[in-house]
Design an enzyme around this catalytic site. Structure first.
Site, PDB file in Angstrom:
ATOM      1  N   GLU A  66      50.874  17.884  31.294  1.00  0.00           N
ATOM      2  CA  GLU A  66      50.482  19.177  30.713  1.00  0.00           C
ATOM      3  C   GLU A  66      48.975  19.398  30.870  1.00  0.00           C
ATOM      4  OE1 GLU A  66      51.195  21.951  29.705  1.00  0.00           O
ATOM      5  OE2 GLU A  66      52.744  22.067  28.181  1.00  0.00           O
ATOM      6  N   ASP A  67      48.580  20.641  31.002  1.00  0.00           N
ATOM      7  CA  ASP A  67      47.150  20.945  31.057  1.00  0.00           C
ATOM      8  C   ASP A  67      46.521  20.922  29.664  1.00  0.00           C
ATOM      9  OD1 ASP A  67      48.611  23.194  30.339  1.00  0.00           O
ATOM     10  OD2 ASP A  67      47.314  24.613  31.386  1.00  0.00           O
ATOM     11  N   VAL A  97      47.268  20.855  25.169  1.00  0.00           N
ATOM     12  CA  VAL A  97      48.068  20.878  23.942  1.00  0.00           C
ATOM     13  C   VAL A  97      47.246  21.580  22.884  1.00  0.00           C
ATOM     14  CG1 VAL A  97      48.969  19.460  22.065  1.00  0.00           C
ATOM     15  CG2 VAL A  97      49.485  18.870  24.423  1.00  0.00           C
ATOM     16  N   ASP A  98      47.846  22.614  22.323  1.00  0.00           N
ATOM     17  CA  ASP A  98      47.166  23.374  21.270  1.00  0.00           C
ATOM     18  C   ASP A  98      47.857  23.061  19.953  1.00  0.00           C
ATOM     19  OD1 ASP A  98      45.969  25.228  19.637  1.00  0.00           O
ATOM     20  OD2 ASP A  98      46.202  26.924  20.982  1.00  0.00           O
ATOM     21  N   GLY A 154      50.914  21.935  19.773  1.00  0.00           N
ATOM     22  CA  GLY A 154      51.791  20.795  20.040  1.00  0.00           C
ATOM     23  C   GLY A 154      53.262  21.177  20.083  1.00  0.00           C
ATOM     24  N   LYS A 177      43.342  20.468  22.035  1.00  0.00           N
ATOM     25  CA  LYS A 177      42.572  21.191  21.022  1.00  0.00           C
ATOM     26  C   LYS A 177      42.801  20.478  19.694  1.00  0.00           C
ATOM     27  CE  LYS A 177      41.896  25.859  22.636  1.00  0.00           C
ATOM     28  NZ  LYS A 177      42.087  27.284  22.332  1.00  0.00           N
ATOM     29  N   ASP A 199      44.286  29.324  32.292  1.00  0.00           N
ATOM     30  CA  ASP A 199      43.976  30.736  32.566  1.00  0.00           C
ATOM     31  C   ASP A 199      43.662  31.507  31.292  1.00  0.00           C
ATOM     32  OD1 ASP A 199      46.726  30.728  31.535  1.00  0.00           O
ATOM     33  OD2 ASP A 199      46.712  32.848  32.072  1.00  0.00           O
TER      34      ASP A 199
HETATM   35  C1  PRP Z   1      49.965  26.486  27.595  1.00  0.00           C
HETATM   36  C2  PRP Z   1      50.051  25.020  27.966  1.00  0.00           C
HETATM   37  C3  PRP Z   1      51.191  24.537  27.161  1.00  0.00           C
HETATM   38  C4  PRP Z   1      51.121  25.399  25.908  1.00  0.00           C
HETATM   39  C5  PRP Z   1      50.462  24.606  24.811  1.00  0.00           C
HETATM   40  O1  PRP Z   1      50.852  27.205  28.372  1.00  0.00           O
HETATM   41  O2  PRP Z   1      50.259  24.841  29.342  1.00  0.00           O
HETATM   42  O3  PRP Z   1      52.419  24.681  27.828  1.00  0.00           O
HETATM   43  O4  PRP Z   1      50.322  26.534  26.217  1.00  0.00           O
HETATM   44  O5  PRP Z   1      50.464  25.314  23.594  1.00  0.00           O
HETATM   45  P1  PRP Z   1      51.037  24.704  22.233  1.00  0.00           P
HETATM   46  O6  PRP Z   1      50.554  23.282  22.127  1.00  0.00           O
HETATM   47  O7  PRP Z   1      50.447  25.596  21.176  1.00  0.00           O
HETATM   48  O8  PRP Z   1      52.529  24.792  22.286  1.00  0.00           O
HETATM   49  P2  PRP Z   1      50.784  28.796  28.539  1.00  0.00           P
HETATM   50  O9  PRP Z   1      51.735  29.438  27.579  1.00  0.00           O
HETATM   51  O10 PRP Z   1      49.357  29.243  28.483  1.00  0.00           O
HETATM   52  O11 PRP Z   1      51.382  29.011  29.994  1.00  0.00           O
HETATM   53  P3  PRP Z   1      50.793  28.619  31.452  1.00  0.00           P
HETATM   54  O12 PRP Z   1      50.823  27.111  31.545  1.00  0.00           O
HETATM   55  O13 PRP Z   1      51.727  29.261  32.402  1.00  0.00           O
HETATM   56  O14 PRP Z   1      49.382  29.144  31.534  1.00  0.00           O
END
Ligand code: PRP
Length: 176
Positions: A97-98, A100-101, A103, A129, A157
């Protein structure tokens, strides 16, 4: 819009990705059946660099999910858009994953992966984060902890912009 301010430089990212790849290569050296599962879209650059720095055999899969609601204020509800294509039963899965906000997404993905009956499931995440984690989820290989800034680059992005920046930068979402 101004160029994003550098938070993590290209050099620092490359150094850390190399370190993570060395650790992953050592940890999986005896298993021989590693499947890296990239989460679209944001993980594509991290997955590319991480996988190319490994010194062990590996295969690549992708998975896609979508969050309900506004991505800047996630509700926690996650939906599977595309599952892995190959058979991962009995294999060692590493979710890549890029970011984790909260989670919620990673927790959901671990459950989806486990439903395929792999030998193991671990996680590699470039940035966390730290202040906003709402869910207790294990990150086995972490690149960097960051604050609550809105970050772009290296796959991340804002409104689909800035994914291919070589560094991770901070933007002000109101500065458009
Ligand atoms: C981002 C990231 C994770 C998610 C994390 O994806 O790649 O999949 O948000 O958030 P969380 O920990 O609050 O669940 P995003 O929805 O931005 O899609 P993308 O990867 O296509 O940019």
């Amino acid at each position: 819009m101004h160029a994003p301010e550098v938070l993590i430089s290209e050099d620092d990212i490359q150094k850390r990705v190399t370190e993570l790849a060395q650790k992953i290569s050592a940890d999986y050296s005896d298993t021989g059946d590693l499947v890296m599962v990239g989460v679209l879209k944001g993980s594509f650059i991290f997955l590319a660099d991480l996988s190319r720095n490994l010194s062990i055999p590996r295969t690549i899969e992708f998975i896609a999910v979508s969050s309900y609601g506004d991505s800047s204020a996630p509700s926690g509800a996650v939906r599977l858009v595309m599952d892995v294509r190959g058979n991962i039963e009995g294999k060692d899965v590493l979710i890549v994953e890029d970011i984790v906000d909260t989670g919620h997404t990673l927790k959901y993905l671990i459950g989806i992966m486990k439903s395929h009956r792999p030998a193991s499931v671990k996680t590699a995440v470039l940035v966390r984060k730290a202040d906003s984690a709402k869910v207790d989820v294990t990150i086995d290989y972490l690149g960097f902890d960051i604050g609550n800034e809105w970050v772009v680059g290296y796959g991340l992005d804002f409104a689909e912009q800035n994914r291919t920046l070589p560094y991770i930068g901070i933007i002000d979402p109101t500065d458009r």
